[in-house]
Enzyme design. Sequence first.
Site, PDB file in Angstrom:
ATOM      1  N   PRO A 129      46.720  35.071  35.362  1.00 42.53           N
ATOM      2  CA  PRO A 129      47.528  33.971  34.859  1.00 42.53           C
ATOM      3  C   PRO A 129      46.875  33.210  33.710  1.00 42.53           C
ATOM      4  CG  PRO A 129      46.506  33.370  36.936  1.00 42.53           C
ATOM      5  CD  PRO A 129      46.252  34.835  36.736  1.00 42.53           C
ATOM      6  N   ASN A 130      47.718  32.787  32.807  1.00 47.96           N
ATOM      7  CA  ASN A 130      47.354  31.942  31.654  1.00 47.96           C
ATOM      8  C   ASN A 130      46.634  32.700  30.543  1.00 47.96           C
ATOM      9  OD1 ASN A 130      48.399  29.538  32.914  1.00 47.96           O
ATOM     10  ND2 ASN A 130      46.610  29.599  34.250  1.00 47.96           N
ATOM     11  N   ARG A 151      44.654  28.467  24.048  1.00 48.36           N
ATOM     12  CA  ARG A 151      44.237  27.820  25.293  1.00 48.36           C
ATOM     13  C   ARG A 151      42.733  27.531  25.270  1.00 48.36           C
ATOM     14  NH1 ARG A 151      43.087  31.139  30.824  1.00 48.36           N
ATOM     15  NH2 ARG A 151      42.668  29.333  32.132  1.00 48.36           N
ATOM     16  N   TYR A 169      37.416  29.858  25.551  1.00 44.82           N
ATOM     17  CA  TYR A 169      37.899  31.243  25.456  1.00 44.82           C
ATOM     18  C   TYR A 169      37.980  31.782  24.031  1.00 44.82           C
ATOM     19  CZ  TYR A 169      39.200  30.008  30.237  1.00 44.82           C
ATOM     20  OH  TYR A 169      39.161  29.588  31.542  1.00 44.82           O
ATOM     21  N   ASN A 215      40.498  41.025  34.895  1.00 45.16           N
ATOM     22  CA  ASN A 215      40.175  39.606  34.737  1.00 45.16           C
ATOM     23  C   ASN A 215      41.249  38.859  35.516  1.00 45.16           C
ATOM     24  OD1 ASN A 215      39.784  36.976  34.102  1.00 45.16           O
ATOM     25  ND2 ASN A 215      39.599  37.293  31.883  1.00 45.16           N
ATOM     26  N   ALA A 224      42.377  32.591  37.280  1.00 45.48           N
ATOM     27  CA  ALA A 224      42.170  31.639  38.380  1.00 45.48           C
ATOM     28  C   ALA A 224      42.301  32.301  39.755  1.00 45.48           C
ATOM     29  CB  ALA A 224      43.155  30.489  38.250  1.00 45.48           C
ATOM     30  N   HIS A 239      39.297  33.060  42.138  1.00 41.99           N
ATOM     31  CA  HIS A 239      38.702  32.057  43.015  1.00 41.99           C
ATOM     32  C   HIS A 239      39.582  31.717  44.210  1.00 41.99           C
ATOM     33  CE1 HIS A 239      36.573  31.818  39.254  1.00 41.99           C
ATOM     34  NE2 HIS A 239      37.615  31.296  38.636  1.00 41.99           N
ATOM     35  N   ASP A 243      42.216  42.378  48.633  1.00 40.65           N
ATOM     36  CA  ASP A 243      42.659  43.402  49.585  1.00 40.65           C
ATOM     37  C   ASP A 243      43.395  44.537  48.866  1.00 40.65           C
ATOM     38  OD1 ASP A 243      41.570  41.972  51.661  1.00 40.65           O
ATOM     39  OD2 ASP A 243      43.481  41.287  52.496  1.00 40.65           O
ATOM     40  N   GLU A 276      34.994  43.617  37.369  1.00 36.77           N
ATOM     41  CA  GLU A 276      35.538  42.252  37.182  1.00 36.77           C
ATOM     42  C   GLU A 276      34.966  41.697  35.881  1.00 36.77           C
ATOM     43  OE1 GLU A 276      34.414  39.680  40.426  1.00 36.77           O
ATOM     44  OE2 GLU A 276      34.950  37.860  39.317  1.00 36.77           O
ATOM     45  N   HIS A 278      35.136  38.366  33.036  1.00 35.59           N
ATOM     46  CA  HIS A 278      35.585  37.034  32.614  1.00 35.59           C
ATOM     47  C   HIS A 278      35.116  36.778  31.199  1.00 35.59           C
ATOM     48  CE1 HIS A 278      36.818  36.098  36.668  1.00 35.59           C
ATOM     49  NE2 HIS A 278      35.689  36.666  37.070  1.00 35.59           N
ATOM     50  N   LEU A 279      35.975  36.165  30.431  1.00 37.56           N
ATOM     51  CA  LEU A 279      35.606  35.837  29.050  1.00 37.56           C
ATOM     52  C   LEU A 279      34.508  34.777  29.024  1.00 37.56           C
ATOM     53  CD1 LEU A 279      39.283  35.659  27.839  1.00 37.56           C
ATOM     54  CD2 LEU A 279      37.618  37.338  27.040  1.00 37.56           C
ATOM     55  N   SER A 280      34.677  33.755  29.862  1.00 36.94           N
ATOM     56  CA  SER A 280      33.706  32.656  29.883  1.00 36.94           C
ATOM     57  C   SER A 280      32.648  32.933  30.952  1.00 36.94           C
ATOM     58  CB  SER A 280      34.429  31.339  30.199  1.00 36.94           C
ATOM     59  OG  SER A 280      34.977  31.373  31.509  1.00 36.94           O
ATOM     60  N   ARG A 340      30.293  26.770  34.665  1.00 37.86           N
ATOM     61  CA  ARG A 340      31.453  25.870  34.715  1.00 37.86           C
ATOM     62  C   ARG A 340      31.566  25.189  36.084  1.00 37.86           C
ATOM     63  NH1 ARG A 340      36.421  28.986  32.199  1.00 37.86           N
ATOM     64  NH2 ARG A 340      37.243  26.835  32.232  1.00 37.86           N
ATOM     65  N   ARG A 354      34.610  27.625  40.308  1.00 34.97           N
ATOM     66  CA  ARG A 354      34.654  28.910  39.584  1.00 34.97           C
ATOM     67  C   ARG A 354      33.468  29.813  39.930  1.00 34.97           C
ATOM     68  NH1 ARG A 354      38.829  28.013  35.769  1.00 34.97           N
ATOM     69  NH2 ARG A 354      38.897  25.826  35.211  1.00 34.97           N
TER      70      ARG A 354
HETATM   71  C1  DQA Z   1      38.530  33.322  33.403  1.00 33.74           C
HETATM   72  C2  DQA Z   1      37.744  32.283  34.201  1.00 33.74           C
HETATM   73  C3  DQA Z   1      38.615  31.669  35.287  1.00 33.74           C
HETATM   74  O1  DQA Z   1      37.879  30.691  36.021  1.00 33.74           O
HETATM   75  C4  DQA Z   1      39.821  30.979  34.670  1.00 33.74           C
HETATM   76  O2  DQA Z   1      40.666  30.471  35.682  1.00 33.74           O
HETATM   77  C5  DQA Z   1      40.567  31.870  33.744  1.00 33.74           C
HETATM   78  C6  DQA Z   1      39.818  32.750  32.843  1.00 33.74           C
HETATM   79  C7  DQA Z   1      37.710  33.875  32.208  1.00 33.74           C
HETATM   80  O3  DQA Z   1      38.105  34.908  31.672  1.00 33.74           O
HETATM   81  O4  DQA Z   1      36.708  33.278  31.802  1.00 33.74           O
HETATM   82  O5  DQA Z   1      41.785  31.831  33.659  1.00 33.74           O
HETATM   83  O6  DQA Z   1      38.828  34.409  34.254  1.00 33.74           O
END
Ligand code: DQA
Length: 149
Positions: free
Chosen positions: A11-12, A19, A24, A75, A78, A81, A88, A99, A101-103, A108, A112
């Site tokens: 999501p997002n 964003r 990011y 990725n 959210a 977490h 599952d 897995e 993550h960009l950040s 953080r 997270r």
């Molecule tokens: C994220 C890190 C997550 O905590 C956050 O909710 C995201 C992006 C990242 O790519 O850094 O939406 O997965």
Amino acid sequence: MKPIILILNGPNLNMLGTREPSQYGYETLADLGRKCAESAEIHGLDIEFRQTNHEGELIDWIHAARGRCAGILINPGAWTHTSVAIRDALVASEVPVIEVHLSNVHKREPFRHVSFVSSIAVGVICGLGSQGYCMALSYFGERLKEQAA
Ligand code: DQA
């Protein structure tokens, strides 16, 4: 036929580019998709690059990867977490998972620092922006070559 790596964005992540650029960066999801396609080409992989804001849709895609995809790069945003259901589904798929993550989630907020996915993943990459996706694809490419040899 080249092995297929399913790249899933939660999501997002459709908002990338606008964003929270301090977290990011300014690359859009389309830019990320293009980088992944270039990296996949170099490493002899086919990719399916997807994003959704709907958890059930993500779970359906994970199920459909079973027996079809050679790897999942995820990725989960959210949902990393919060979602036992995604964890599952990944286990049920029996597909190796990385897995990404960009950040750097560990720099953080404390919520997270928890991931429901990390303990079932082959590996975790965070904080390296879009490079992290390319590194994961490179790993899958090398690993699959080794397995085929
Ligand atoms: C994220 C890190 C997550 O905590 C956050 O909710 C995201 C992006 C990242 O790519 O850094 O939406 O997965």
